[in-house]
Structures are given as structure tokens and as C-alpha cells.
Design an enzyme around this catalytic site. Structure first.
Site, PDB file in Angstrom:
ATOM      1  CG  HIS A  61      -0.274 -17.551   3.245  1.00 44.74           C
ATOM      2  ND1 HIS A  61       0.647 -16.581   2.922  1.00 44.74           N
ATOM      3  CD2 HIS A  61      -1.481 -16.941   3.237  1.00 44.74           C
ATOM      4  CE1 HIS A  61       0.020 -15.419   2.750  1.00 44.74           C
ATOM      5  NE2 HIS A  61      -1.285 -15.620   2.921  1.00 44.74           N
TER       6      HIS A  61
ATOM      7  CG  ASN B 276      -5.384 -13.805  -1.131  1.00 40.58           C
ATOM      8  OD1 ASN B 276      -6.255 -14.031  -1.968  1.00 40.58           O
ATOM      9  ND2 ASN B 276      -5.652 -13.690   0.154  1.00 40.58           N
TER      10      ASN B 276
ATOM     11  CG  HIS C  90      -6.050 -17.897   3.033  1.00 43.48           C
ATOM     12  ND1 HIS C  90      -6.231 -17.109   4.149  1.00 43.48           N
ATOM     13  CD2 HIS C  90      -5.178 -17.222   2.232  1.00 43.48           C
ATOM     14  CE1 HIS C  90      -5.500 -16.004   4.025  1.00 43.48           C
ATOM     15  NE2 HIS C  90      -4.856 -16.045   2.870  1.00 43.48           N
TER      16      HIS C  90
ATOM     17  CG  ASP D 153      -5.998 -16.043   9.288  1.00 41.09           C
ATOM     18  OD1 ASP D 153      -5.546 -16.054   8.140  1.00 41.09           O
ATOM     19  OD2 ASP D 153      -6.152 -14.989   9.959  1.00 41.09           O
TER      20      ASP D 153
ATOM     21  N   GLY E 255      -4.634  -9.174  -2.428  1.00 41.35           N
ATOM     22  CA  GLY E 255      -4.905  -9.327  -1.005  1.00 41.35           C
ATOM     23  C   GLY E 255      -3.798  -9.989  -0.218  1.00 41.35           C
ATOM     24  CD  GLN E 256       1.617 -12.929  -1.120  1.00 43.29           C
ATOM     25  OE1 GLN E 256       1.607 -12.772  -2.346  1.00 43.29           O
ATOM     26  NE2 GLN E 256       2.480 -13.696  -0.497  1.00 43.29           N
ATOM     27  CB  SER E 257      -1.446  -8.890   4.189  1.00 49.84           C
ATOM     28  OG  SER E 257      -1.911 -10.051   4.850  1.00 49.84           O
TER      29      SER E 257
HETATM   30  P1  AMP Z   1      -2.888 -12.939   3.027  1.00 51.05           P
HETATM   31  O1  AMP Z   1      -3.621 -11.644   3.268  1.00 51.05           O
HETATM   32  O2  AMP Z   1      -3.466 -13.798   1.940  1.00 51.05           O
HETATM   33  O3  AMP Z   1      -1.406 -12.683   2.860  1.00 51.05           O
HETATM   34  O4  AMP Z   1      -3.079 -13.795   4.342  1.00 51.05           O
HETATM   35  C1  AMP Z   1      -2.313 -13.594   5.485  1.00 51.05           C
HETATM   36  C2  AMP Z   1      -3.123 -14.112   6.633  1.00 51.05           C
HETATM   37  O5  AMP Z   1      -2.257 -14.300   7.736  1.00 51.05           O
HETATM   38  C3  AMP Z   1      -4.246 -13.187   7.099  1.00 51.05           C
HETATM   39  O6  AMP Z   1      -5.497 -13.856   6.982  1.00 51.05           O
HETATM   40  C4  AMP Z   1      -3.869 -12.873   8.549  1.00 51.05           C
HETATM   41  O7  AMP Z   1      -5.002 -12.792   9.389  1.00 51.05           O
HETATM   42  C5  AMP Z   1      -2.981 -14.051   8.901  1.00 51.05           C
HETATM   43  N1  AMP Z   1      -2.009 -13.809   9.950  1.00 51.05           N
HETATM   44  C6  AMP Z   1      -1.140 -12.772  10.057  1.00 51.05           C
HETATM   45  N2  AMP Z   1      -0.353 -12.938  11.127  1.00 51.05           N
HETATM   46  C7  AMP Z   1      -0.717 -14.107  11.698  1.00 51.05           C
HETATM   47  C8  AMP Z   1      -0.250 -14.837  12.835  1.00 51.05           C
HETATM   48  N3  AMP Z   1       0.739 -14.390  13.617  1.00 51.05           N
HETATM   49  N4  AMP Z   1      -0.853 -16.023  13.139  1.00 51.05           N
HETATM   50  C9  AMP Z   1      -1.845 -16.491  12.352  1.00 51.05           C
HETATM   51  N5  AMP Z   1      -2.323 -15.853  11.255  1.00 51.05           N
HETATM   52  C10 AMP Z   1      -1.766 -14.679  10.938  1.00 51.05           C
END
Ligand code: AMP
Length: 116
Positions: A102, A89, A104, A32, A95-97
Site C-alpha cells: 500500500h 513502509n 500512504h 486510513d 512500520g509495515q503492519s
Molecule cells: P502500515 O503500518 O504502513 O502497514 O499501514 C497500514 C495502515 O492501514 C495503517 O495506517 C492503518 O491505520 C491502516 N488500516 C488498517 N486497517 C484498516 C482498515 N480496515 N481500513 C482503513 N485503514 C486501515
């Protein structure tokens, strides 16, 4: 199916670089970029699935595979002795962004409970 506007699809296809620690025909795992623990990895399916809420019956083997690989890379990273956390998430309020499924994998420090 690869979604061109999905950053994790583009990582899976090799279009965007990532700190890969594992890959096979079904999934890849990488570091990450905004780590929340000394070890913070993400395990993603190669196939685009938006979230856990979109997983169907046909995806059960893929989901099981993601969890087994999460455990395997946690062991490879030396996290098993003190423990580690796996988190999915689901949805923006949780908290899913990134809307590509995926898992974690977090470890290397004490992790409190409940999460925020
Ligand atoms: P979530 O918020 O559960 O959707 O987790 C998405 C995760 O992806 C976050 O912890 C970000 O820091 C991570 N992330 C976003 N873009 C990248 C990337 N290009 N390479 C690695 N991690 C990323």
C-alpha cells in the site's frame, strides 16, 4: 489472488467496508482508519502482493499505476498546492503492519523530515 486472511484483500473485494475515494480495475484508494494527517489515504493493488520487497518485473506497470493514482487522488483532495507525502513502509521494522502492498498519501498539514 485474494488472500482470505488479508484485510486489504477483503477491502478490495468489498467484503469489508472502507471509505473509498477511487477505484479501477487495478487498484483502490480509501481513507486510513487511523489518520496521521488531515488527509490520509491508502492506495492498494487489487492483487495481493505482500510488500514492495515482493514486487517483481511483471509488477512494474502495477507499481507505476499505484504512484500515478496516488498523485491523482492527492490532486483531487486539494493537496497539490501545499504538497503531500507518499510513503511505502516495507517490513515490520519500517512500520509495515498490513502485509498487502500500500502507498500512504498524507497531506493537509506540514510534514516534518526525517520521519521517525
Ligand atoms: P502500515 O503500518 O504502513 O502497514 O499501514 C497500514 C495502515 O492501514 C495503517 O495506517 C492503518 O491505520 C491502516 N488500516 C488498517 N486497517 C484498516 C482498515 N480496515 N481500513 C482503513 N485503514 C486501515
Amino acid at each position: 489472488m485474494v488472500e482470505q486472511d488479508c484485510i486489504f484483500c477483503r477491502i478490495a473485494s468489498g467484503d469489508i467496508p472502507a471509505g473509498r475515494v477511487y477505484e479501477d480495475d487495478q487498484c483502490i484508494a480509501f481513507r486510513d482508519t487511523n489518520p496521521q494527517a488531515p488527509v490520509h489515504l491508502l492506495v492498494i493493488p487489487r492483487e495481493h502482493v505482500e510488500s514492495l520487497d515482493d514486487v517483481g518485473l511483471k509488477d512494474e506497470p502495477m507499481l507505476g499505476h499505484l504512484m500515478r493514482i496516488a498523485s491523482r487522488i492527492a490532486n483531487d483532495q486539494g493537496l497539490a498546492e501545499n504538497g503531500y507525502r507518499t510513503v511505502i513502509n516495507t517490513g515490520a521494522s519500517a512500520g509495515q503492519s498490513v502485509f498487502h502492498l500500500h502507498v500512504h498519501v498524507l497531506g493537509g498539514r506540514p510534514l516534518s523530515w526525517p520521519p521517525g
